[in-house]
Scaffold this motif. Structure first.
Motif, PDB file in Angstrom:
ATOM      1  N   THR A  99       0.844  -1.198   0.000  1.00 14.70           N
ATOM      2  CA  THR A  99       0.000   0.000   0.000  1.00 14.70           C
ATOM      3  C   THR A  99       0.871   1.236   0.000  1.00 14.70           C
ATOM      4  OG1 THR A  99      -1.774  -1.149   1.182  1.00 14.70           O
ATOM      5  CG2 THR A  99      -1.809   1.256   1.224  1.00 14.70           C
ATOM      6  N   VAL A 100       0.572   2.135  -0.921  1.00 10.26           N
ATOM      7  CA  VAL A 100       1.270   3.418  -1.008  1.00 10.26           C
ATOM      8  C   VAL A 100       0.209   4.507  -1.080  1.00 10.26           C
ATOM      9  CG1 VAL A 100       2.914   4.837  -2.278  1.00 10.26           C
ATOM     10  CG2 VAL A 100       3.187   2.350  -2.233  1.00 10.26           C
ATOM     11  N   GLY A 101       0.081   5.278  -0.010  1.00 10.32           N
ATOM     12  CA  GLY A 101      -0.947   6.311   0.008  1.00 10.32           C
ATOM     13  C   GLY A 101      -2.326   5.708  -0.127  1.00 10.32           C
ATOM     14  N   ASP A 102      -3.080   6.165  -1.113  1.00 11.89           N
ATOM     15  CA  ASP A 102      -4.444   5.691  -1.334  1.00 11.89           C
ATOM     16  C   ASP A 102      -4.504   4.540  -2.336  1.00 11.89           C
ATOM     17  OD1 ASP A 102      -5.373   7.654   0.390  1.00 11.89           O
ATOM     18  OD2 ASP A 102      -5.606   9.127  -1.211  1.00 11.89           O
ATOM     19  N   TYR A 103      -3.370   3.937  -2.629  1.00 17.01           N
ATOM     20  CA  TYR A 103      -3.335   2.898  -3.656  1.00 17.01           C
ATOM     21  C   TYR A 103      -2.802   1.580  -3.112  1.00 17.01           C
ATOM     22  CZ  TYR A 103      -3.899   6.738  -6.996  1.00 17.01           C
ATOM     23  OH  TYR A 103      -4.354   7.831  -7.685  1.00 17.01           O
ATOM     24  N   THR A 143     -12.728   2.969  -5.097  1.00 17.93           N
ATOM     25  CA  THR A 143     -13.137   3.887  -6.153  1.00 17.93           C
ATOM     26  C   THR A 143     -12.437   3.529  -7.454  1.00 17.93           C
ATOM     27  OG1 THR A 143     -13.401   5.647  -4.518  1.00 17.93           O
ATOM     28  CG2 THR A 143     -13.289   6.313  -6.845  1.00 17.93           C
ATOM     29  N   PRO A 144     -13.168   3.392  -8.538  1.00 18.82           N
ATOM     30  CA  PRO A 144     -12.529   3.008  -9.810  1.00 18.82           C
ATOM     31  C   PRO A 144     -11.520   4.058 -10.270  1.00 18.82           C
ATOM     32  CG  PRO A 144     -14.915   2.727  -9.923  1.00 18.82           C
ATOM     33  CD  PRO A 144     -14.644   3.495  -8.675  1.00 18.82           C
ATOM     34  N   ILE A 145     -10.462   3.601 -10.877  1.00 13.76           N
ATOM     35  CA  ILE A 145      -9.473   4.491 -11.483  1.00 13.76           C
ATOM     36  C   ILE A 145      -9.815   4.644 -12.956  1.00 13.76           C
ATOM     37  CG2 ILE A 145      -7.035   4.834 -12.011  1.00 13.76           C
ATOM     38  CD1 ILE A 145      -6.349   3.131  -9.603  1.00 13.76           C
ATOM     39  N   GLU A 146      -9.976   5.853 -13.393  1.00  9.55           N
ATOM     40  CA  GLU A 146     -10.342   6.120 -14.783  1.00  9.55           C
ATOM     41  C   GLU A 146      -9.261   6.897 -15.534  1.00  9.55           C
ATOM     42  OE1 GLU A 146     -14.058   8.104 -14.583  1.00  9.55           O
ATOM     43  OE2 GLU A 146     -15.177   6.363 -13.850  1.00  9.55           O
TER      44      GLU A 146
END
Length: 312
Positions: A99-103, A143-146
């Motif tokens: 995990t890095v930040g919000d990812y 949340t989807p990444i677009e």
């Protein structure tokens, strides 16, 4: 008692007029009481089945998103040769998630070699010796990444070399990324890092869009060990390289200097060990003061320094 006598006795019994109705009602009540636990068990079992089906569907959908293979990513990037390389025995599957930040970052796999990509600006006879790594990003909140542009930087780092000296920029790095089904896939390439295989080689992922490594996120010890600065949000994946492919001569040709800490001179000034003599020199231009001669015990000749005495 004989059978005929038993039957005669039973026939002689007298029942109340509502006996039959009360008996049927009682049997019906007992039947319902016995059915309740059965019904509860059936409902519970049905609920478990529904939950299991839902979980299976969720797992299937999740797998369909994150299990995109490295060769699929390479093919989507338009590189059929690289896609084939990711299916070869030379390819290495990693599948590590940090995990890095919000990812959530998954390092899926890597492959190295020559001729794995064709560059339009180069003749076909020129092959590039490169390392390719495939990563997948997903947001921790689901949340989807677009957006195809990631908000993270990827760079290789090599033990024994300063992070700001050997990295994606000095190793001619490049990327191809795309978003699909809420995930971001990231195909990273750089000069082949296998020549460094006798050292620990990392693939670092840290916040920011294409920001070179700096002392803000990384530190290096006197021995050349690279670490993450306290409080920095960085993932460090160790590349599973074959140590037998290390090539010190090729590394030397790259021209990178290994890390050497700055040596600070902490010694105190040593006391002067010479001898000062005043040697008069006949001259009417000076007021009696002669030149100052300094005799240094480490030298065999006399050092003559001109006098600063004022002239008349």
């Amino acid at each position: 008692m004989k059978k005929d006598e038993y039957r005669a006795e039973v026939d002689a019994l007298r029942f109340s007029p509502d006996f039959q109705d009360r008996t049927v009602a009682r049997l019906s009540t007992l039947a319902k009481q016995e059915e309740k636990p059965i019904m509860k068990h059936q409902k519970l079992r049905t609920g478990l089945i529904a939950a299991a089906v839902a979980a299976a569907l969720s797992i299937t959908a999740y797998a369909a998103v994150v299990m995109l293979r490295p060769q699929d990513v390479a093919q989507r990037a338009g590189n059929e040769a690289l896609a084939a390389a990711f299916q070869s025995e030379e390819a290495v599957t990693v599948d590590e998630t940090r995990t890095v930040g919000d990812y959530k970052v998954t390092f899926m796999g890597l492959v190295s070699g020559q001729g794995l990509s064709r560059v339009e600006s180069l003749p076909d006879s020129i092959t590039r010796d490169k390392t390719y790594a495939v990563l997948a990003y997903a947001r921790t909140d689901g949340t989807p990444i677009e957006d195809d542009v990631p908000e993270l930087t990827v760079s290789p780092l090599v033990e024994g070399y300063a992070p700001w000296l050997v990295n994606a920029w000095t190793l001619n790095g490049g990327v191809h990324s795309f978003a699909q089904e809420g995930m971001l896939y990231y195909l990273f390439e750089c000069d082949n890092v296998e020549p460094f295989a006798d050292r620990t080689v990392y693939l670092a992922v840290y916040p920011g869009t294409h920001i070179p490594p700096s002392a803000e996120n990384f530190a290096i010890s006197d021995e050349g060990h690279i670490s993450v600065v306290a409080g920095a949000d960085v993932a460090m994946f160790v590349l599973p390289l074959d140590e037998g492919k290390a090539d010190p001569e090729k590394v030397a040709e790259m021209g990178f200097d290994t890390w050497e800490p700055l040596e600070m001179d902490t010694t105190e000034d040593e006391p002067f060990g010479g001898e000062v003599q005043i040697i008069p020199e006949p001259s009417t231009e000076f007021s009696g003061d002669g030149d100052i001669q300094v005799k240094d015990y480490t030298q065999t000749e006399i050092i003559v320094l001109p006098s600063m005495a004022p002239q008349n």
